[in-house]
Enzyme design. Sequence first.
Site, PDB file in Angstrom:
ATOM      1  N   SER A 193       0.829  -1.200   0.000  1.00 18.85           N
ATOM      2  CA  SER A 193       0.000   0.000   0.000  1.00 18.85           C
ATOM      3  C   SER A 193       0.862   1.248   0.000  1.00 18.85           C
ATOM      4  O   SER A 193       1.926   1.287   0.632  1.00 18.85           O
ATOM      5  CB  SER A 193      -0.907   0.025   1.240  1.00 18.85           C
ATOM      6  OG  SER A 193      -1.574   1.270   1.359  1.00 18.85           O
ATOM      7  N   TYR A 234      -2.765  -1.065   9.688  1.00 19.73           N
ATOM      8  CA  TYR A 234      -2.824  -1.553   8.304  1.00 19.73           C
ATOM      9  C   TYR A 234      -1.530  -1.236   7.577  1.00 19.73           C
ATOM     10  O   TYR A 234      -0.909  -2.118   6.959  1.00 19.73           O
ATOM     11  CB  TYR A 234      -4.017  -0.893   7.614  1.00 19.73           C
ATOM     12  CG  TYR A 234      -4.127  -1.141   6.130  1.00 19.73           C
ATOM     13  CD1 TYR A 234      -4.774  -2.264   5.637  1.00 19.73           C
ATOM     14  CD2 TYR A 234      -3.610  -0.232   5.208  1.00 19.73           C
ATOM     15  CE1 TYR A 234      -4.897  -2.495   4.272  1.00 19.73           C
ATOM     16  CE2 TYR A 234      -3.718  -0.447   3.851  1.00 19.73           C
ATOM     17  CZ  TYR A 234      -4.360  -1.576   3.383  1.00 19.73           C
ATOM     18  OH  TYR A 234      -4.471  -1.790   2.026  1.00 19.73           O
TER      19      TYR A 234
END
Length: 247
Positions: free
Chosen positions: A142, A155
Site C-alpha cells: 500500500s 494496516y
Amino acid sequence: MGVVVITGGSRGIGASTAQHLARRGLGVILTYNSNPAAARQVVADIEQAGGNAVALGLDVADIGSFTGFREAVIEALREKWGISGLAGLVNNAGHGLFNPIDSVSEAQFDALCAVHLKGPFFLTQTLLPLLETNASIVNLTSATTRVATAGVAPYASFKGGLEVLTRYMAKEFGERRIRANSVSPGAIRTELGGGLNDEFEALLASQTALGRVGEPEDIARVIGMLLSDEGAWINAQNIEVAGGYNI
C-alpha cells in the site's frame, strides 16, 4: 502460460486481476471468504470470455486451514487443467481499518496482522512446493507505507512488513528462479474500508498528480506484467501504482 492463485479474488483488485490474467491466457484459482456468490460470478465472467477459472473458499487469517486449501488447489490443478504446479501466487486478500492509534483494540490489531502479514507468510510457505521454476509471487502492499495517513497505522505497518518480507522471499526463493515483488496501490475505487464517497474521492484526486483515483484495472495490469515474461528481470521490488500520489 500456467495457473495462478489469487487470494481475495471475488471483488475489487482481486476480481479485476483474475479477469485480466485470464485474458492473458492464464488459468486462475481465485479465493473468497464470505461471498461465494460474487466469486462464482467472477468465474462465470471469465469462462464466458473464454478463460478458465476455479473459485475456492479460504480464510487467510485461518492458518490451520492452509494444508486443506493446498490439497484443494492440487485437486483443481489436476481436474481442471491436468497439471500439478502453479505459475504464480498473488497475495491480495485483506480488509481495512480506519481508526486512530489511540482507539485501535488488540483484537483489531491482531486481525489485521493475521490477514496482511501472517497469512501471506504462511500461505506462501504452504504453497511453495507447488510453485514451478520461474514462478512469480506478487504481494499487495500500500502507498500508505510511504505517505502517513491518519487512521491506518496498523494496516500500513503490516503492509510495510509485507514489503520487507517480499525482498526476503526474493532472496530465499531465488535458487528456484522464483521471483517476488510487491505492488503498492494508491487510492483505488474499491469497497475496501467502505469505499469512496464523492467528497473523499475528490480530495484524493486533488492529491494525485494525474488528477484521479485509480481503478482496479490499473493495478491488475501491473500484476499481470509481473507474472509474465515482461517482468522476468524484475525481482525484489516494490512498485507503487498510484498515479503520483502526494509527490
